[in-house]
Each structure stands twice: as structure tokens, then as C-alpha cells.
Design an enzyme around this catalytic site. Structure first.
Site, PDB file in Angstrom:
ATOM      1  N   LEU A  47       0.861  -1.176   0.000  1.00 39.99           N
ATOM      2  CA  LEU A  47       0.000   0.000   0.000  1.00 39.99           C
ATOM      3  C   LEU A  47       0.902   1.232   0.000  1.00 39.99           C
ATOM      4  O   LEU A  47       1.891   1.274   0.730  1.00 39.99           O
ATOM      5  CB  LEU A  47      -0.881   0.029   1.254  1.00 39.99           C
ATOM      6  CG  LEU A  47      -2.004  -1.009   1.360  1.00 39.99           C
ATOM      7  CD1 LEU A  47      -2.747  -0.831   2.680  1.00 39.99           C
ATOM      8  CD2 LEU A  47      -2.958  -0.896   0.182  1.00 39.99           C
TER       9      LEU A  47
ATOM     10  N   GLU B 109      -8.185   3.892   8.354  1.00 42.81           N
ATOM     11  CA  GLU B 109      -8.791   3.403   7.116  1.00 42.81           C
ATOM     12  C   GLU B 109      -8.690   1.876   7.074  1.00 42.81           C
ATOM     13  O   GLU B 109      -9.629   1.183   6.688  1.00 42.81           O
ATOM     14  CB  GLU B 109      -8.067   4.023   5.912  1.00 42.81           C
ATOM     15  CG  GLU B 109      -8.888   4.075   4.630  1.00 42.81           C
ATOM     16  CD  GLU B 109      -9.066   2.736   3.945  1.00 42.81           C
ATOM     17  OE1 GLU B 109     -10.150   2.475   3.415  1.00 42.81           O
ATOM     18  OE2 GLU B 109      -8.108   1.932   3.939  1.00 42.81           O
TER      19      GLU B 109
HETATM   20  N1  LIG Z   1      -5.393   0.096  -1.931  1.00 43.99           N
HETATM   21  C1  LIG Z   1      -6.069  -1.014  -1.865  1.00 43.99           C
HETATM   22  O1  LIG Z   1      -7.235  -1.043  -1.456  1.00 43.99           O
HETATM   23  C2  LIG Z   1      -5.426  -2.289  -2.320  1.00 43.99           C
HETATM   24  C3  LIG Z   1      -6.168  -3.476  -2.333  1.00 43.99           C
HETATM   25  C4  LIG Z   1      -5.548  -4.629  -2.804  1.00 43.99           C
HETATM   26  C5  LIG Z   1      -4.244  -4.588  -3.245  1.00 43.99           C
HETATM   27  N2  LIG Z   1      -3.562  -3.414  -3.195  1.00 43.99           N
HETATM   28  C6  LIG Z   1      -2.205  -3.311  -3.699  1.00 43.99           C
HETATM   29  O2  LIG Z   1      -2.218  -3.766  -5.054  1.00 43.99           O
HETATM   30  C7  LIG Z   1      -1.019  -4.483  -5.316  1.00 43.99           C
HETATM   31  C8  LIG Z   1      -1.335  -5.914  -5.664  1.00 43.99           C
HETATM   32  O3  LIG Z   1      -2.284  -5.971  -6.704  1.00 43.99           O
HETATM   33  P1  LIG Z   1      -1.904  -6.615  -8.123  1.00 43.99           P
HETATM   34  O4  LIG Z   1      -3.037  -6.321  -9.024  1.00 43.99           O
HETATM   35  O5  LIG Z   1      -0.520  -6.205  -8.523  1.00 43.99           O
HETATM   36  O6  LIG Z   1      -1.771  -8.162  -7.785  1.00 43.99           O
HETATM   37  P2  LIG Z   1      -2.792  -9.235  -7.171  1.00 43.99           P
HETATM   38  O7  LIG Z   1      -4.084  -9.192  -7.901  1.00 43.99           O
HETATM   39  O8  LIG Z   1      -2.817  -9.169  -5.714  1.00 43.99           O
HETATM   40  O9  LIG Z   1      -2.019 -10.537  -7.559  1.00 43.99           O
HETATM   41  C9  LIG Z   1      -1.825 -10.830  -8.932  1.00 43.99           C
HETATM   42  C10 LIG Z   1      -1.749 -12.306  -9.064  1.00 43.99           C
HETATM   43  O10 LIG Z   1      -2.929 -12.908  -8.524  1.00 43.99           O
HETATM   44  C11 LIG Z   1      -3.319 -13.978  -9.362  1.00 43.99           C
HETATM   45  N3  LIG Z   1      -4.593 -13.646  -9.959  1.00 43.99           N
HETATM   46  C12 LIG Z   1      -5.233 -12.441  -9.945  1.00 43.99           C
HETATM   47  N4  LIG Z   1      -6.409 -12.536 -10.565  1.00 43.99           N
HETATM   48  C13 LIG Z   1      -6.531 -13.807 -10.960  1.00 43.99           C
HETATM   49  C14 LIG Z   1      -7.544 -14.551 -11.631  1.00 43.99           C
HETATM   50  N5  LIG Z   1      -8.687 -13.966 -12.034  1.00 43.99           N
HETATM   51  N6  LIG Z   1      -7.349 -15.863 -11.867  1.00 43.99           N
HETATM   52  C15 LIG Z   1      -6.220 -16.476 -11.459  1.00 43.99           C
HETATM   53  N7  LIG Z   1      -5.216 -15.841 -10.804  1.00 43.99           N
HETATM   54  C16 LIG Z   1      -5.382 -14.528 -10.572  1.00 43.99           C
HETATM   55  C17 LIG Z   1      -2.209 -14.186 -10.355  1.00 43.99           C
HETATM   56  O11 LIG Z   1      -1.290 -14.984  -9.647  1.00 43.99           O
HETATM   57  P3  LIG Z   1      -0.159 -15.921 -10.343  1.00 43.99           P
HETATM   58  O12 LIG Z   1       0.857 -14.975 -10.916  1.00 43.99           O
HETATM   59  O13 LIG Z   1       0.378 -16.707  -9.186  1.00 43.99           O
HETATM   60  O14 LIG Z   1      -0.863 -16.747 -11.375  1.00 43.99           O
HETATM   61  C18 LIG Z   1      -1.703 -12.757 -10.511  1.00 43.99           C
HETATM   62  O15 LIG Z   1      -0.377 -12.684 -11.023  1.00 43.99           O
HETATM   63  C19 LIG Z   1      -0.172  -4.351  -4.065  1.00 43.99           C
HETATM   64  O16 LIG Z   1       0.612  -3.192  -4.184  1.00 43.99           O
HETATM   65  C20 LIG Z   1      -1.210  -4.183  -2.976  1.00 43.99           C
HETATM   66  O17 LIG Z   1      -0.669  -3.522  -1.840  1.00 43.99           O
HETATM   67  C21 LIG Z   1      -4.144  -2.276  -2.743  1.00 43.99           C
END
Ligand SMILES: NC(=O)c1ccc[n+]([C@@H]2O[C@H](COP(=O)([O-])OP(=O)(O)OC[C@H]3O[C@@H](n4cnc5c(N)ncnc54)[C@H](OP(=O)(O)O)[C@@H]3O)[C@@H](O)[C@H]2O)c1
Length: 222
Positions: free
Chosen positions: A59, A66
Site C-alpha cells: 500500500l 482506514e
Molecule cells: N489500496 C487497496 O485497497 C489495495 C487493495 C488490494 C491490493 N492493493 C495493492 O495492489 C497491489 C497488488 O495488486 P496486483 O493487481 O498487482 O496483484 P494481485 O491481484 O494481488 O495478484 C496478482 C496475481 O494474482 C493472481 N490472480 C489475480 N487474478 C486472478 C484470476 N482472475 N485468476 C487467477 N489468478 C489470478 C495471479 O497470480 P499468479 O501470478 O500466481 O498466477 C496474478 O499474477 C499491491 O501493491 C497491494 O498492496 C491495494
């Protein structure tokens, strides 16, 4: 070998292999049989000015109040014994602080195409979003699961926004600019309408560590 698209902690292929009916057909069938099927899908996120949500897997901000709101929201259930299915992308789960777990009233599900075993802190692993829906809406979990909370990141937010069962978006407006490399997907604000005075959600602008933010709920209009 990795055969099922759902893996339960310590168990493989715990569910019957439904032959991919459309969700609607399945709902009709199960409702006739008296099963409680359809589950609300709700997204929860905090996004800054340009809709950024993350940077380098973390984050971009530290806002304990929050975060507390996030925790209270995803762990709330209407009755003892009920649980929420909380859906994490692999990176979001692995970057969440250890101290958050165990999450009360929650079943943790991680999405990943690469993982072949349920990682620490998760109860289930799914390879795709369709498997998440089936897991929550078919026996045995349909008797326990109340809400499917989608916790991010981008891809799973996108898929859940497009799902017909998605009814609410909890989206905290972080009223500041942060350098981000992950973003909340665009959504139609004529379809998801911003609510005023939504139960349990303060309308007033909050401030923490010099950063202003406001809790918001968007509800899908029929
Ligand atoms: N501000 C907020 O409210 C908030 C909320 C959530 C996250 N975040 C931030 O967002 C970032 C992470 O998000 P991100 O989008 O980079 O990654 P993520 O969605 O957490 O992880 C991505 C991985 O999840 C798997 N994945 C996601 N959707 C999938 C689906 N439909 N089917 C199968 N596998 C799926 C895949 O894993 P594999 O590569 O293993 O196949 C993909 O590479 C971090 O910085 C976190 O701190 C912030």
C-alpha cells in the site's frame, strides 16, 4: 498433478466437478432444490487521486484508521457461524501484514494460476474467478458463506465488477497523490451510484497522518 481449479488447504478436488453450467442455470437449479445460492459480491479498496492502489506490492500509504474500517467491514457477518469468503490476488495476500491474520469470520481464498498448493494464511486456492463463485455458491460452503469480499488487486477487481452478483463497491477516496504502479479499474458511475448515508459508513471527511480521505460506497442500480 494439479487437476482441480479449487484446492482446499490440505485437500485436493474437494468439490464435485460441475460441468461448467452458466451461473444463471446453476442458480435456477439450486434454488428449486431450496439451496441458498446467490451471494453478494462486494469490492473493497482505497484509491488515491489517479485511482492508484499500490506500489511495489505494498500500500502506498499508512492509514491505520482506514485499515481498521476495511477490517471491520470484511469481518462483519449477520449471525454467529456465518463467514465471508475473502478473495485475494496472490500478491495482495502475500503483501498483507502477518498481524492481520487470522481474520475473524473469514475464509481466505487466494487466486493464482501458478501456485499448486494453498499458501500460508489461505484456506483455499482457485485458478480462476469462476471457481471462486462455484465454491461460494454450491454446497457445502454455500451454507456458511454470506458475502464474497473481493480485496484486489486489479484483475480480480475487474472480473468481479463485471459479475452480475456484484452489488456494492466500497472505495475509500484517498484525497492525495501517491506514486502507484497498480490501479483500481474504471467502472461506470451511472451503473454504480455513489450512496449518501450508507449504513455503517461515515460520510464525513477523515484525516490521518495529514492525509484526508473519505469512505464511499457505490451501489449497482438495477
Ligand atoms: N489500496 C487497496 O485497497 C489495495 C487493495 C488490494 C491490493 N492493493 C495493492 O495492489 C497491489 C497488488 O495488486 P496486483 O493487481 O498487482 O496483484 P494481485 O491481484 O494481488 O495478484 C496478482 C496475481 O494474482 C493472481 N490472480 C489475480 N487474478 C486472478 C484470476 N482472475 N485468476 C487467477 N489468478 C489470478 C495471479 O497470480 P499468479 O501470478 O500466481 O498466477 C496474478 O499474477 C499491491 O501493491 C497491494 O498492496 C491495494
Amino acid at each position: 498433478m494439479f487437476k482441480s481449479s479449487i484446492i482446499k488447504l490440505g485437500l485436493r478436488t474437494p468439490l464435485p466437478n460441475f460441468q461448467s453450467p452458466t451461473d444463471d442455470k446453476l442458480v435456477v437449479k439450486m434454488n428449486i432444490e431450496g439451496e441458498e445460492m446467490r451471494k453478494p459480491i462486494r469490492l473493497i479498496a482505497a484509491a488515491c487521486r489517479d485511482m492508484g492502489i499500490g506500489k511495489n506490492g505494498q500500500l502506498p500509504w499508512s492509514l491505520p484508521k482506514e485499515f481498521l474500517f476495511f477490517m471491520d467491514t470484511i469481518t462483519a457477518v449477520s449471525a454467529p457461524g456465518k463467514k465471508n469468503l475473502v478473495v485475494w490476488g496472490r500478491i495482495s495476500l502475500s503483501s498483507c501484514p502477518e498481524t492481520v491474520f487470522p481474520l475473524a469470520n473469514c475464509i481466505n481464498l487466494v487466486l493464482s494460476r501458478k501456485l499448486t498448493a494453498v499458501p500460508p494464511r489461505a484456506h483455499y486456492l482457485c485458478k480462476d474467478f469462476g471457481s471462486v463463485i462455484r465454491l461460494a455458491s454450491e454446497p457445502p460452503l454455500c451454507h456458511t458463506v454470506e458475502t464474497i469480499w473481493v480485496l484486489g488487486g486489479t484483475e480480480v477487481y475487474k472480473e468481479s465488477l463485471a459479475h452480475p452478483w456484484c452489488d456494492l463497491i466500497y472505495l475509500t477516496d484517498i484525497m492525495a497523490e501517491f506514486d502507484c504502479d497498480v490501479f483500481f479499474p474504471k467502472f461506470d458511475r451511472n451503473v454504480f451510484r455513489k450512496q449518501k448515508g450508507f449504513p455503517g459508513v461515515p460520510d464525513e471527511i477523515q484525516e490521518e497522518n495529514g492525509i484526508k480521505f473519505q469512505f464511499q460506497v457505490f451501489k449497482k442500480e438495477a
